[in-house]
Design a protein around this motif. Structure first.
Motif, mmCIF file in Angstrom:
data_model
loop_
_atom_site.group_PDB
_atom_site.id
_atom_site.type_symbol
_atom_site.label_atom_id
_atom_site.label_comp_id
_atom_site.label_asym_id
_atom_site.label_seq_id
_atom_site.Cartn_x
_atom_site.Cartn_y
_atom_site.Cartn_z
ATOM 1 N N LEU A 58 5.522 -23.902 -37.251
ATOM 2 C CA LEU A 58 5.496 -25.135 -36.470
ATOM 3 C C LEU A 58 6.890 -25.758 -36.379
ATOM 4 O O LEU A 58 7.319 -26.195 -35.313
ATOM 5 C CB LEU A 58 4.511 -26.127 -37.086
ATOM 6 C CG LEU A 58 3.033 -25.712 -37.066
ATOM 7 C CD1 LEU A 58 2.188 -26.737 -37.819
ATOM 8 C CD2 LEU A 58 2.519 -25.537 -35.644
ATOM 9 N N ALA A 87 -1.185 -20.254 -35.931
ATOM 10 C CA ALA A 87 -0.436 -21.336 -35.292
ATOM 11 C C ALA A 87 0.284 -20.880 -34.035
ATOM 12 O O ALA A 87 0.780 -21.721 -33.275
ATOM 13 C CB ALA A 87 0.576 -21.930 -36.276
ATOM 14 N N LEU A 90 0.035 -22.444 -30.512
ATOM 15 C CA LEU A 90 0.539 -23.811 -30.367
ATOM 16 C C LEU A 90 2.041 -23.869 -30.136
ATOM 17 O O LEU A 90 2.583 -24.952 -29.904
ATOM 18 C CB LEU A 90 0.198 -24.609 -31.628
ATOM 19 C CG LEU A 90 -1.283 -24.851 -31.893
ATOM 20 C CD1 LEU A 90 -1.505 -25.274 -33.341
ATOM 21 C CD2 LEU A 90 -1.830 -25.894 -30.940
ATOM 22 N N LEU A 189 4.489 -29.052 -29.937
ATOM 23 C CA LEU A 189 3.267 -28.253 -29.838
ATOM 24 C C LEU A 189 2.885 -28.038 -28.387
ATOM 25 O O LEU A 189 3.153 -28.880 -27.533
ATOM 26 C CB LEU A 189 2.097 -28.952 -30.541
ATOM 27 C CG LEU A 189 2.216 -29.248 -32.033
ATOM 28 C CD1 LEU A 189 0.947 -29.948 -32.510
ATOM 29 C CD2 LEU A 189 2.460 -27.979 -32.837
ATOM 30 N N LEU A 191 -0.397 -28.169 -26.864
ATOM 31 C CA LEU A 191 -1.758 -28.561 -27.212
ATOM 32 C C LEU A 191 -2.766 -27.989 -26.228
ATOM 33 O O LEU A 191 -2.496 -27.909 -25.028
ATOM 34 C CB LEU A 191 -1.880 -30.085 -27.229
ATOM 35 C CG LEU A 191 -1.136 -30.791 -28.371
ATOM 36 C CD1 LEU A 191 -1.092 -32.285 -28.133
ATOM 37 C CD2 LEU A 191 -1.797 -30.482 -29.709
ATOM 38 N N PRO A 284 -5.752 -24.546 -33.188
ATOM 39 C CA PRO A 284 -5.537 -25.279 -31.934
ATOM 40 C C PRO A 284 -6.598 -26.358 -31.681
ATOM 41 O O PRO A 284 -6.275 -27.440 -31.178
ATOM 42 C CB PRO A 284 -5.577 -24.186 -30.865
ATOM 43 C CG PRO A 284 -5.127 -22.951 -31.581
ATOM 44 C CD PRO A 284 -5.730 -23.081 -32.956
ATOM 45 N N ALA A 287 -5.710 -29.251 -33.759
ATOM 46 C CA ALA A 287 -4.578 -29.960 -33.152
ATOM 47 C C ALA A 287 -5.051 -30.890 -32.044
ATOM 48 O O ALA A 287 -4.535 -32.007 -31.890
ATOM 49 C CB ALA A 287 -3.564 -28.948 -32.618
ATOM 50 N N TRP A 288 -6.022 -30.437 -31.244
ATOM 51 C CA TRP A 288 -6.592 -31.282 -30.180
ATOM 52 C C TRP A 288 -7.181 -32.556 -30.791
ATOM 53 O O TRP A 288 -6.986 -33.656 -30.261
ATOM 54 C CB TRP A 288 -7.660 -30.506 -29.426
ATOM 55 C CG TRP A 288 -8.185 -31.176 -28.199
ATOM 56 C CD1 TRP A 288 -7.767 -31.000 -26.914
ATOM 57 C CD2 TRP A 288 -9.267 -32.139 -28.136
ATOM 58 N NE1 TRP A 288 -8.500 -31.793 -26.054
ATOM 59 C CE2 TRP A 288 -9.424 -32.503 -26.772
ATOM 60 C CE3 TRP A 288 -10.101 -32.719 -29.075
ATOM 61 C CZ2 TRP A 288 -10.383 -33.410 -26.345
ATOM 62 C CZ3 TRP A 288 -11.047 -33.645 -28.664
ATOM 63 C CH2 TRP A 288 -11.187 -33.976 -27.320
ATOM 64 N N LEU A 306 1.191 -30.283 -38.567
ATOM 65 C CA LEU A 306 0.418 -30.228 -37.331
ATOM 66 C C LEU A 306 0.083 -31.629 -36.844
ATOM 67 O O LEU A 306 0.239 -31.948 -35.655
ATOM 68 C CB LEU A 306 -0.865 -29.428 -37.570
ATOM 69 C CG LEU A 306 -1.738 -29.145 -36.349
ATOM 70 C CD1 LEU A 306 -1.054 -28.143 -35.422
ATOM 71 C CD2 LEU A 306 -3.099 -28.603 -36.789
ATOM 72 N N ALA A 310 1.478 -33.438 -33.474
ATOM 73 C CA ALA A 310 0.475 -33.810 -32.475
ATOM 74 C C ALA A 310 0.581 -35.275 -32.084
ATOM 75 O O ALA A 310 -0.094 -35.718 -31.147
ATOM 76 C CB ALA A 310 -0.932 -33.512 -33.005
#
Length: 378
Positions: A58, A87, A90, A189, A191, A284, A287-288, A306, A310
């Motif tokens: 990340l 990851a 992303l 990211l 997303l 993912p 992350a949303w 993360l 985000a």
């Protein structure tokens, strides 16, 4: 590589077999003298090795942004480990991603040699595997870290000091600055657009009109017990947050689901507005959700990074881990350390003193609540 860092056999092999193998491979690279000579200003095929943990990949996204800006026509290809491949979806700016288990060295070597990279950047910080692959890659130009005490930099065409005094985002950018001194970039990211497909009761809880706080209690990797915040502290924080109108979401991997369940049974029996997401979402998808969180509190692990990337208001709890090196990156972050004791001593992740204790026991809940107020999250 969090699991590999914590595996004593892997670390023993990495040092006592890895050092002589890297030295031999460095000699082979000097003899090979690739037939193609890449212009370092205009490489067309660029490989980036990241055999670290989720958080490493990340944070490495900042280097990829800088490379894309510097080389808009180049093809940027990631070579990652099975431990951080989750990851990869992303990460912006990567044209291709190939994942390998760290024990599958021959397959990794075949892949890298077949790609015939003009430029190969090894972002691996301490493991000799990245250096070994780079030295045998046949790439036109290689760049990697010279990490103190790791004896891994002999074969790189450009060796970059891996500084314990810089945040890892800056160390990663330094790899690109070895060729382009003005290179800049920030971790980010890509997303997903679609919301996670959760069970109906959890989907309903997400739209119940309450604010949503995500708690990540479980650190990963080597000696993770020494990086935990006490369960009683998490329980008090949970009660404070639900009393302030939050729904709580306990995150974690599928392997953390039993731990979340045990925590709820022992410390919050019958609690309303508390849900476990462990093992229910992909990275993912999580992350949303984090991009829509009203607050996140996490120990120092990939989920902390993360959440911060985000855009969530994120409080990172750091005990053994030094936030100046590994703290969250984003516009709405606070890093907390214990008030007393020995803390912030980890650099590469395994430098625990013989008398190490769980330092986060000395971080009071009131400090976390104050940090959430600072972020206007509470």
């Amino acid at each position: 590589m969090a699991a590999e860092r914590g595996n004593r056999l892997h670390r023993w092999l990495d040092r006592y077999a890895g050092i002589p193998l890297v030295a031999l491979a460095a000699g082979a690279r000097r003899l090979e003298r690739p037939r193609r000579k890449a212009d370092p200003e205009e490489p067309r095929r660029v490989g980036i090795i990241c055999l670290g943990a989720i958080g490493d990949l990340l944070l490495l996204s900042g280097l990829l942004e800088g490379l894309r800006r510097q080389l808009p026509e180049a093809r940027l290809e990631l070579v990652v480990s099975s431990g951080n491949a989750v990851a990869a979806p992303l990460i912006p700016h990567a044209d291709a991603v190939t994942a390998f288990a760290v024990r599958h060295v021959p397959a990794m070597l075949r892949h890298v040699r077949a790609r015939r990279y003009d430029l190969l950047i090894d972002s691996t910080q301490w493991s000799r595997l990245g250096a070994l692959v780079s030295n045998l890659s046949g790439a036109g130009l290689t760049v990697g870290f010279a990490t103190k005490g790791q004896a891994r930099a002999l074969g790189y065409d450009r060796a970059v000091t891996h500084s314990p005094d810089l945040h890892e985002t800056e160390n990663f950018l330094a790899l690109g600055r070895a060729l382009w001194p003005g290179l800049s970039g920030a971790p980010a990211l890509r997303l997903p657009d679609a919301e996670p497909a959760l069970p109906p009761r959890l989907t309903e809880a997400l739209v119940d009109g309450r604010r949503h706080a995500f708690l990540h209690m479980w650190p990963a990797g080597y000696k993770s017990r020494l990086k935990e915040w006490p369960a009683a502290h998490w329980a008090r924080l949970a009660r404070e947050l639900t009393g302030a109108g939050f729904s709580l979401w306990l995150t974690g991997s599928a392997g953390d689901a039993p731990r979340n369940a045990a925590f709820l049974r022992e410390y919050l029996p019958g609690a309303q507005y508390v849900h476990s997401l462990a093992g229910r979402t992909s990275l993912p998808e999580l992350a949303w959700l984090l991009a829509r969180a009203d607050a996140v509190v996490s120990v120092n692990t990939g989920i902390m990074h993360l959440a911060a990337l985000a855009g969530a208001p994120t409080v990172g709890l750091h005990g053994a881990t030094n936030p100046r090196r590994w703290g969250p990156v984003g516009g709405r972050c606070v890093s907390l350390l214990p008030r007393v004791g020995r803390f912030a001593y980890l650099d590469l992740g395994f430098e625990y003193p013989a008398d190490a204790e769980p330092a986060l026991q000395h971080l009071p809940v009131d400090d976390v609540l104050a940090a959430l107020h600072t972020l206007d999250a509470l």
